[in-house]
Design a protein around this motif. Structure first.
Motif, PDB file in Angstrom:
ATOM      1  N   GLY A  53      84.325 -28.508 -27.841  1.00  0.00           N
ATOM      2  CA  GLY A  53      83.155 -27.305 -27.912  1.00  0.00           C
ATOM      3  C   GLY A  53      84.229 -26.127 -27.704  1.00  0.00           C
ATOM      4  O   GLY A  53      84.486 -25.742 -26.563  1.00  0.00           O
ATOM      5  N   PHE A  81      77.486 -25.925 -34.581  1.00  0.00           N
ATOM      6  CA  PHE A  81      76.874 -26.426 -33.665  1.00  0.00           C
ATOM      7  C   PHE A  81      76.288 -28.051 -34.250  1.00  0.00           C
ATOM      8  O   PHE A  81      75.723 -28.127 -35.350  1.00  0.00           O
ATOM      9  CB  PHE A  81      75.408 -25.803 -33.429  1.00  0.00           C
ATOM     10  CG  PHE A  81      74.588 -26.355 -32.457  1.00  0.00           C
ATOM     11  CD1 PHE A  81      74.969 -26.551 -30.901  1.00  0.00           C
ATOM     12  CD2 PHE A  81      73.319 -27.004 -32.787  1.00  0.00           C
ATOM     13  CE1 PHE A  81      74.170 -27.066 -30.364  1.00  0.00           C
ATOM     14  CE2 PHE A  81      72.476 -27.470 -31.920  1.00  0.00           C
ATOM     15  CZ  PHE A  81      72.843 -27.610 -30.432  1.00  0.00           C
ATOM     16  N   HIS A  92      76.215 -33.495 -29.883  1.00  0.00           N
ATOM     17  CA  HIS A  92      77.280 -33.383 -28.837  1.00  0.00           C
ATOM     18  C   HIS A  92      77.313 -32.226 -28.035  1.00  0.00           C
ATOM     19  O   HIS A  92      77.975 -31.922 -27.209  1.00  0.00           O
ATOM     20  CB  HIS A  92      78.871 -33.597 -29.626  1.00  0.00           C
ATOM     21  CG  HIS A  92      78.916 -34.638 -30.415  1.00  0.00           C
ATOM     22  ND1 HIS A  92      79.246 -35.977 -29.874  1.00  0.00           N
ATOM     23  CD2 HIS A  92      78.882 -34.905 -31.704  1.00  0.00           C
ATOM     24  CE1 HIS A  92      79.256 -37.029 -30.543  1.00  0.00           C
ATOM     25  NE2 HIS A  92      79.125 -36.443 -31.892  1.00  0.00           N
ATOM     26  N   HIS A  93      76.455 -30.985 -28.621  1.00  0.00           N
ATOM     27  CA  HIS A  93      76.446 -29.785 -27.846  1.00  0.00           C
ATOM     28  C   HIS A  93      75.122 -29.669 -27.514  1.00  0.00           C
ATOM     29  O   HIS A  93      73.955 -30.043 -28.050  1.00  0.00           O
ATOM     30  CB  HIS A  93      76.835 -28.730 -29.091  1.00  0.00           C
ATOM     31  CG  HIS A  93      77.967 -28.817 -29.630  1.00  0.00           C
ATOM     32  ND1 HIS A  93      78.272 -28.495 -30.872  1.00  0.00           N
ATOM     33  CD2 HIS A  93      79.245 -29.181 -29.219  1.00  0.00           C
ATOM     34  CE1 HIS A  93      79.574 -28.648 -30.920  1.00  0.00           C
ATOM     35  NE2 HIS A  93      80.046 -29.122 -30.197  1.00  0.00           N
ATOM     36  N   ILE A 146      78.493 -21.976 -32.796  1.00  0.00           N
ATOM     37  CA  ILE A 146      78.610 -21.789 -31.460  1.00  0.00           C
ATOM     38  C   ILE A 146      79.279 -20.470 -31.268  1.00  0.00           C
ATOM     39  O   ILE A 146      80.357 -20.011 -31.910  1.00  0.00           O
ATOM     40  CB  ILE A 146      79.675 -22.894 -30.809  1.00  0.00           C
ATOM     41  CG1 ILE A 146      79.252 -24.240 -30.870  1.00  0.00           C
ATOM     42  CG2 ILE A 146      80.085 -22.628 -29.290  1.00  0.00           C
ATOM     43  CD1 ILE A 146      80.348 -25.521 -30.562  1.00  0.00           C
ATOM     44  N   VAL A 206      80.935 -20.703 -25.228  1.00  0.00           N
ATOM     45  CA  VAL A 206      80.952 -21.942 -24.540  1.00  0.00           C
ATOM     46  C   VAL A 206      80.895 -21.549 -23.065  1.00  0.00           C
ATOM     47  O   VAL A 206      81.662 -21.091 -22.367  1.00  0.00           O
ATOM     48  CB  VAL A 206      82.460 -22.634 -24.795  1.00  0.00           C
ATOM     49  CG1 VAL A 206      82.348 -24.114 -24.065  1.00  0.00           C
ATOM     50  CG2 VAL A 206      82.714 -22.955 -26.358  1.00  0.00           C
ATOM     51  N   GLY A 244      82.640 -29.692 -22.963  1.00  0.00           N
ATOM     52  CA  GLY A 244      82.352 -30.942 -22.915  1.00  0.00           C
ATOM     53  C   GLY A 244      83.493 -31.804 -22.974  1.00  0.00           C
ATOM     54  O   GLY A 244      84.522 -31.452 -23.336  1.00  0.00           O
ATOM     55  N   ALA A 293      78.907 -30.312 -24.374  1.00  0.00           N
ATOM     56  CA  ALA A 293      79.278 -29.136 -24.103  1.00  0.00           C
ATOM     57  C   ALA A 293      78.164 -28.168 -24.118  1.00  0.00           C
ATOM     58  O   ALA A 293      77.276 -28.370 -25.093  1.00  0.00           O
ATOM     59  CB  ALA A 293      80.279 -28.644 -25.319  1.00  0.00           C
ATOM     60  N   LYS A 294      78.095 -27.350 -23.239  1.00  0.00           N
ATOM     61  CA  LYS A 294      76.889 -26.400 -23.073  1.00  0.00           C
ATOM     62  C   LYS A 294      77.345 -25.165 -23.832  1.00  0.00           C
ATOM     63  O   LYS A 294      78.271 -24.513 -23.307  1.00  0.00           O
ATOM     64  CB  LYS A 294      76.681 -26.242 -21.567  1.00  0.00           C
ATOM     65  CG  LYS A 294      76.060 -27.423 -20.988  1.00  0.00           C
ATOM     66  CD  LYS A 294      75.710 -27.124 -19.498  1.00  0.00           C
ATOM     67  CE  LYS A 294      75.160 -28.295 -18.666  1.00  0.00           C
ATOM     68  NZ  LYS A 294      74.974 -28.059 -17.345  1.00  0.00           N
ATOM     69  N   VAL A 295      76.555 -24.520 -24.723  1.00  0.00           N
ATOM     70  CA  VAL A 295      77.376 -23.385 -25.647  1.00  0.00           C
ATOM     71  C   VAL A 295      75.877 -22.618 -25.867  1.00  0.00           C
ATOM     72  O   VAL A 295      74.537 -22.788 -25.706  1.00  0.00           O
ATOM     73  CB  VAL A 295      77.635 -24.235 -26.798  1.00  0.00           C
ATOM     74  CG1 VAL A 295      78.875 -24.954 -26.558  1.00  0.00           C
ATOM     75  CG2 VAL A 295      76.517 -25.115 -27.657  1.00  0.00           C
TER      76      VAL A 295
END
Length: 228
Positions: free
Chosen positions: A166, A172, A176-177, A193, A196, A200, A211-213
């Motif tokens: 990430g 994106f 996974h994101h 993205i 970030v 992740g 991953a938080k984006v």
């Protein structure tokens, strides 16, 4: 006093002498004749043991192997062949089942190993987040004790096989994101993205944490919405 069997001159009477002479030589001649007869019988017996009976030829191994089978013998051979084929098929089936069992066991063992590693790594993720925030604020200067501790923690995570993902600028991927915000951006053609918020982590094929984006989307998209 004189004996009645002798005459005056001491000679044996002719009758008695002839009987003695006849009995002596005759008995000596009969003994060799009897021995010759026994030897002839023994030789005949040995000859009968070694010589096959008249009209019957001695069979060789090739004769026995090349002889035509009877119907009963052929039927027995067919039964034995069917039994051998059945046993061979059963053996192959057992070998295949055992090979599949070993493969499944090995796969399950690997899954359990990855799961155990993942549980251990999950406990370290908050520590990694703190290290990232400290590094972003300049609190982890190289050469300080906290910097050394942080490097040791990261080395342990790497040995477990944990991989961080990430990064800003990546495309994106909703698989996974985790998009916590969508930002319409001029010149953007695909979702990308933009920032970030939380890195992740994955362990092999196991997703430990997405991953938080913040996602940059084309300008004509809705603003401020949260995607998944």
């Amino acid at each position: 006093m004189t004996d009645k069997n002798f005459d005056e001159h001491g000679e044996v009477p002719e009758d008695e002498g002839s009987d003695a002479a006849a009995s002596g030589p005759a008995s000596q001649e009969e003994q060799p004749s009897q021995e010759n007869a026994d030897a002839a019988e023994a030789a005949a017996a040995e000859g009968s043991d070694e010589t096959p009976a008249d009209g019957i030829d001695e069979l060789t191994v090739d004769d026995i192997l090349g002889a035509d089978q009877t119907g009963e013998a052929a039927a027995e051979d067919a039964v034995l062949a069917d039994l051998e084929s059945t046993l061979l098929n059963d053996l192959k089936r057992l070998q295949a089942e055992y090979a599949n069992y070993r493969r499944r066991t090995e796969e399950q063992r690997q899954v359990e190993i990855e799961r155990a590693k993942g549980e251990a790594a999950k406990g370290l993720l908050p520590v990694l987040d703190d290290l990232d925030r400290a590094a972003a604020h300049g609190d982890l200067e190289e050469g300080t004790p906290f910097f050394v501790i942080g490097e040791k923690v990261r080395a342990v995570v790497e040995r477990l096989g944990v991989v961080a993902y990430g990064e800003k600028g990546e495309e994106f991927d909703p698989q996974h994101h985790e998009a916590i915000f969508q930002q319409p951006t001029e010149g953007v053609e695909t979702s990308t993205i933009l920032d970030v918020v939380e890195v992740g982590y994955r362990l092999g094929d196991v997703e430990l944490r997405p991953a938080k984006v913040v996602v940059a989307v084309p300008a004509d998209s809705s603003t401020g919405s949260v995607g998944g």
